[in-house]
Design a protein around this motif. Structure first.
Motif, PDB file in Angstrom:
ATOM      1  N   ARG A  14       0.855  -1.182   0.000  1.00  0.00           N
ATOM      2  CA  ARG A  14       0.000   0.000   0.000  1.00  0.00           C
ATOM      3  C   ARG A  14       0.890   1.230   0.000  1.00  0.00           C
ATOM      4  NH1 ARG A  14      -3.448   0.690   4.753  1.00  0.00           N
ATOM      5  NH2 ARG A  14      -1.833  -0.452   5.830  1.00  0.00           N
ATOM      6  N   LEU A  15       0.699   2.104  -0.976  1.00  0.00           N
ATOM      7  CA  LEU A  15       1.446   3.354  -1.091  1.00  0.00           C
ATOM      8  C   LEU A  15       0.474   4.516  -1.053  1.00  0.00           C
ATOM      9  CD1 LEU A  15       3.707   2.300  -4.034  1.00  0.00           C
ATOM     10  CD2 LEU A  15       4.561   2.936  -1.805  1.00  0.00           C
ATOM     11  N   THR A  16       0.951   5.643  -0.601  1.00  0.00           N
ATOM     12  CA  THR A  16       0.159   6.864  -0.635  1.00  0.00           C
ATOM     13  C   THR A  16       1.094   8.031  -0.901  1.00  0.00           C
ATOM     14  OG1 THR A  16      -1.525   8.150   0.513  1.00  0.00           O
ATOM     15  CG2 THR A  16       0.284   7.357   1.843  1.00  0.00           C
ATOM     16  N   ALA A  17       0.544   9.162  -1.236  1.00  0.00           N
ATOM     17  CA  ALA A  17       1.339  10.368  -1.475  1.00  0.00           C
ATOM     18  C   ALA A  17       0.872  11.452  -0.517  1.00  0.00           C
ATOM     19  CB  ALA A  17       1.184  10.832  -2.909  1.00  0.00           C
ATOM     20  N   ARG A  18       1.831  12.192   0.012  1.00  0.00           N
ATOM     21  CA  ARG A  18       1.523  13.300   0.916  1.00  0.00           C
ATOM     22  C   ARG A  18       2.073  14.583   0.321  1.00  0.00           C
ATOM     23  NH1 ARG A  18       3.226  10.759   6.760  1.00  0.00           N
ATOM     24  NH2 ARG A  18       1.485   9.315   6.906  1.00  0.00           N
ATOM     25  N   LYS A  19       1.344  15.662   0.513  1.00  0.00           N
ATOM     26  CA  LYS A  19       1.831  16.963   0.062  1.00  0.00           C
ATOM     27  C   LYS A  19       2.912  17.447   1.008  1.00  0.00           C
ATOM     28  CE  LYS A  19      -2.220  18.653  -2.318  1.00  0.00           C
ATOM     29  NZ  LYS A  19      -3.189  19.737  -2.428  1.00  0.00           N
ATOM     30  N   THR A  20       3.934  18.058   0.423  1.00  0.00           N
ATOM     31  CA  THR A  20       5.028  18.586   1.220  1.00  0.00           C
ATOM     32  C   THR A  20       5.159  20.083   0.982  1.00  0.00           C
ATOM     33  OG1 THR A  20       6.664  18.187  -0.510  1.00  0.00           O
ATOM     34  CG2 THR A  20       6.301  16.419   1.073  1.00  0.00           C
ATOM     35  N   ARG A  21       6.091  20.664   1.658  1.00  0.00           N
ATOM     36  CA  ARG A  21       6.334  22.088   1.494  1.00  0.00           C
ATOM     37  C   ARG A  21       6.769  22.370   0.059  1.00  0.00           C
ATOM     38  NH1 ARG A  21       9.235  25.936   5.742  1.00  0.00           N
ATOM     39  NH2 ARG A  21       9.551  27.689   4.377  1.00  0.00           N
ATOM     40  N   GLY A  22       6.258  23.417  -0.512  1.00  0.00           N
ATOM     41  CA  GLY A  22       6.587  23.769  -1.878  1.00  0.00           C
ATOM     42  C   GLY A  22       5.673  23.120  -2.900  1.00  0.00           C
ATOM     43  N   GLY A  23       4.629  22.419  -2.444  1.00  0.00           N
ATOM     44  CA  GLY A  23       3.670  21.824  -3.360  1.00  0.00           C
ATOM     45  C   GLY A  23       4.090  20.503  -3.975  1.00  0.00           C
ATOM     46  N   ARG A  24       5.179  19.948  -3.499  1.00  0.00           N
ATOM     47  CA  ARG A  24       5.638  18.671  -4.038  1.00  0.00           C
ATOM     48  C   ARG A  24       4.928  17.517  -3.340  1.00  0.00           C
ATOM     49  NH1 ARG A  24       9.318  22.099  -5.358  1.00  0.00           N
ATOM     50  NH2 ARG A  24      10.892  21.799  -6.916  1.00  0.00           N
ATOM     51  N   LEU A  25       5.151  16.297  -3.844  1.00  0.00           N
ATOM     52  CA  LEU A  25       4.577  15.107  -3.250  1.00  0.00           C
ATOM     53  C   LEU A  25       5.674  14.218  -2.700  1.00  0.00           C
ATOM     54  CD1 LEU A  25       1.844  14.108  -5.848  1.00  0.00           C
ATOM     55  CD2 LEU A  25       1.511  15.197  -3.636  1.00  0.00           C
ATOM     56  N   LYS A  26       5.382  13.592  -1.566  1.00  0.00           N
ATOM     57  CA  LYS A  26       6.298  12.627  -0.964  1.00  0.00           C
ATOM     58  C   LYS A  26       5.570  11.294  -0.958  1.00  0.00           C
ATOM     59  CE  LYS A  26       8.821  13.877   2.458  1.00  0.00           C
ATOM     60  NZ  LYS A  26       9.314  14.287   3.769  1.00  0.00           N
ATOM     61  N   HIS A  27       6.198  10.261  -1.540  1.00  0.00           N
ATOM     62  CA  HIS A  27       5.581   8.947  -1.588  1.00  0.00           C
ATOM     63  C   HIS A  27       5.879   8.202  -0.298  1.00  0.00           C
ATOM     64  CE1 HIS A  27       4.444   9.556  -5.705  1.00  0.00           C
ATOM     65  NE2 HIS A  27       5.664  10.017  -5.939  1.00  0.00           N
ATOM     66  N   VAL A  28       4.850   7.614   0.295  1.00  0.00           N
ATOM     67  CA  VAL A  28       4.947   6.964   1.593  1.00  0.00           C
ATOM     68  C   VAL A  28       4.493   5.521   1.465  1.00  0.00           C
ATOM     69  CG1 VAL A  28       4.094   7.021   3.962  1.00  0.00           C
ATOM     70  CG2 VAL A  28       4.504   9.152   2.745  1.00  0.00           C
ATOM     71  N   VAL A  29       5.282   4.581   2.017  1.00  0.00           N
ATOM     72  CA  VAL A  29       4.900   3.173   2.035  1.00  0.00           C
ATOM     73  C   VAL A  29       4.185   2.901   3.355  1.00  0.00           C
ATOM     74  CG1 VAL A  29       5.737   0.796   2.011  1.00  0.00           C
ATOM     75  CG2 VAL A  29       6.883   2.520   0.643  1.00  0.00           C
ATOM     76  N   LEU A  30       2.924   2.481   3.281  1.00  0.00           N
ATOM     77  CA  LEU A  30       2.166   2.134   4.481  1.00  0.00           C
ATOM     78  C   LEU A  30       2.319   0.656   4.816  1.00  0.00           C
ATOM     79  CD1 LEU A  30      -1.076   4.176   3.776  1.00  0.00           C
ATOM     80  CD2 LEU A  30       0.870   4.813   5.206  1.00  0.00           C
ATOM     81  N   ALA A  31       2.436  -0.184   3.789  1.00  0.00           N
ATOM     82  CA  ALA A  31       2.645  -1.620   3.977  1.00  0.00           C
ATOM     83  C   ALA A  31       3.408  -2.154   2.774  1.00  0.00           C
ATOM     84  CB  ALA A  31       1.314  -2.341   4.119  1.00  0.00           C
ATOM     85  N   CYS A  32       4.245  -3.155   3.004  1.00  0.00           N
ATOM     86  CA  CYS A  32       4.994  -3.771   1.905  1.00  0.00           C
ATOM     87  C   CYS A  32       5.293  -5.214   2.258  1.00  0.00           C
ATOM     88  CB  CYS A  32       6.281  -3.011   1.614  1.00  0.00           C
ATOM     89  SG  CYS A  32       7.495  -3.145   2.911  1.00  0.00           S
ATOM     90  N   LYS A  33       5.567  -6.006   1.235  1.00  0.00           N
ATOM     91  CA  LYS A  33       5.929  -7.399   1.478  1.00  0.00           C
ATOM     92  C   LYS A  33       7.224  -7.790   0.774  1.00  0.00           C
ATOM     93  CE  LYS A  33       2.965  -9.297  -2.121  1.00  0.00           C
ATOM     94  NZ  LYS A  33       1.928 -10.253  -2.430  1.00  0.00           N
TER      95      LYS A  33
END
Length: 102
Positions: A14-33
Protein backbone atom coordinates in the motif's frame (compact mmCIF):
# COMPACT_ATOMS: atom_id res chain seq x y z
CA UNK A 1 4.93 20.88 12.51
CA UNK A 2 5.06 17.76 10.44
CA UNK A 3 2.78 14.79 10.21
CA UNK A 4 2.28 11.54 12.05
CA UNK A 5 4.76 8.75 11.19
CA UNK A 6 3.87 6.32 8.41
CA UNK A 7 4.74 3.21 10.49
CA UNK A 8 5.29 0.87 7.55
CA UNK A 9 4.15 -2.67 8.36
CA UNK A 10 4.47 -6.06 6.70
CA UNK A 11 1.54 -6.83 4.40
CA UNK A 12 0.02 -6.33 0.96
CA UNK A 13 1.69 -3.34 -0.74
CA UNK A 14 0.00 0.00 0.00
CA UNK A 15 1.45 3.35 -1.09
CA UNK A 16 0.16 6.86 -0.64
CA UNK A 17 1.34 10.37 -1.47
CA UNK A 18 1.52 13.30 0.92
CA UNK A 19 1.83 16.96 0.06
CA UNK A 20 5.03 18.59 1.22
CA UNK A 21 6.33 22.09 1.49
CA UNK A 22 6.59 23.77 -1.88
CA UNK A 23 3.67 21.82 -3.36
CA UNK A 24 5.64 18.67 -4.04
CA UNK A 25 4.58 15.11 -3.25
CA UNK A 26 6.30 12.63 -0.96
CA UNK A 27 5.58 8.95 -1.59
CA UNK A 28 4.95 6.96 1.59
CA UNK A 29 4.90 3.17 2.03
CA UNK A 30 2.17 2.13 4.48
CA UNK A 31 2.65 -1.62 3.98
CA UNK A 32 4.99 -3.77 1.90
CA UNK A 33 5.93 -7.40 1.48
CA UNK A 34 9.14 -7.13 -0.56
CA UNK A 35 12.44 -5.30 -0.41
CA UNK A 36 15.33 -4.58 -2.75
CA UNK A 37 18.25 -6.37 -1.07
CA UNK A 38 21.87 -5.74 -2.07
CA UNK A 39 24.64 -8.27 -1.45
CA UNK A 40 27.73 -6.20 -0.53
CA UNK A 41 30.20 -8.93 -1.57
CA UNK A 42 28.91 -9.09 -5.18
CA UNK A 43 27.23 -5.70 -5.47
CA UNK A 44 24.11 -7.24 -7.00
CA UNK A 45 20.58 -6.31 -5.92
CA UNK A 46 17.41 -8.32 -6.16
CA UNK A 47 13.82 -7.98 -5.07
CA UNK A 48 12.96 -10.54 -2.37
CA UNK A 49 10.02 -11.17 -0.07
CA UNK A 50 10.23 -10.05 3.56
CA UNK A 51 9.43 -12.89 5.97
CA UNK A 52 9.35 -10.91 9.23
CA UNK A 53 10.88 -8.06 11.20
CA UNK A 54 13.50 -9.41 13.60
CA UNK A 55 14.69 -6.24 15.34
CA UNK A 56 13.94 -2.53 15.27
CA UNK A 57 16.33 -0.40 17.34
CA UNK A 58 14.23 2.75 16.78
CA UNK A 59 11.55 1.73 19.28
CA UNK A 60 10.92 -1.45 21.33
CA UNK A 61 7.20 -1.17 20.55
CA UNK A 62 7.96 -1.11 16.80
CA UNK A 63 9.85 -4.37 17.22
CA UNK A 64 6.82 -6.05 18.80
CA UNK A 65 4.43 -4.70 16.15
CA UNK A 66 6.75 -5.44 13.19
CA UNK A 67 7.10 -1.84 11.98
CA UNK A 68 9.79 -1.30 9.33
CA UNK A 69 11.95 1.82 9.71
CA UNK A 70 15.52 2.69 8.81
CA UNK A 71 17.93 0.42 10.70
CA UNK A 72 15.40 -2.38 11.20
CA UNK A 73 16.69 -5.93 10.76
CA UNK A 74 14.42 -7.95 8.46
CA UNK A 75 14.44 -11.64 7.57
CA UNK A 76 14.35 -12.48 3.86
CA UNK A 77 14.85 -15.60 1.76
CA UNK A 78 18.50 -14.53 1.28
CA UNK A 79 19.10 -14.08 5.02
CA UNK A 80 19.03 -11.16 7.44
CA UNK A 81 19.22 -7.65 6.01
CA UNK A 82 19.34 -4.14 7.47
CA UNK A 83 16.97 -1.54 6.06
CA UNK A 84 18.91 1.46 4.72
CA UNK A 85 16.07 3.51 3.23
CA UNK A 86 13.33 5.42 5.02
CA UNK A 87 10.07 3.77 3.85
CA UNK A 88 7.90 6.48 5.37
CA UNK A 89 9.87 9.17 3.52
CA UNK A 90 11.41 7.56 0.41
CA UNK A 91 8.58 5.29 -0.73
CA UNK A 92 10.82 2.20 -1.11
CA UNK A 93 12.37 -0.46 1.11
CA UNK A 94 16.08 -0.96 0.37
CA UNK A 95 18.29 -3.21 2.49
CA UNK A 96 21.84 -4.54 2.67
CA UNK A 97 22.43 -8.22 3.33
CA UNK A 98 24.25 -8.85 6.60
CA UNK A 99 27.14 -11.21 6.84
CA UNK A 100 26.74 -14.17 9.22
CA UNK A 101 28.62 -13.74 12.51
CA UNK A 102 31.78 -15.84 12.65
Amino acid sequence: MGSEPAETILGEARLTARKTRGGRLKHVVLACKSASVTDPSTGKSQKVEITRVLKNPANPDYQKRGVITRGAIIETSLGQAEVTSRPGQDGVVNAILQRPKQ
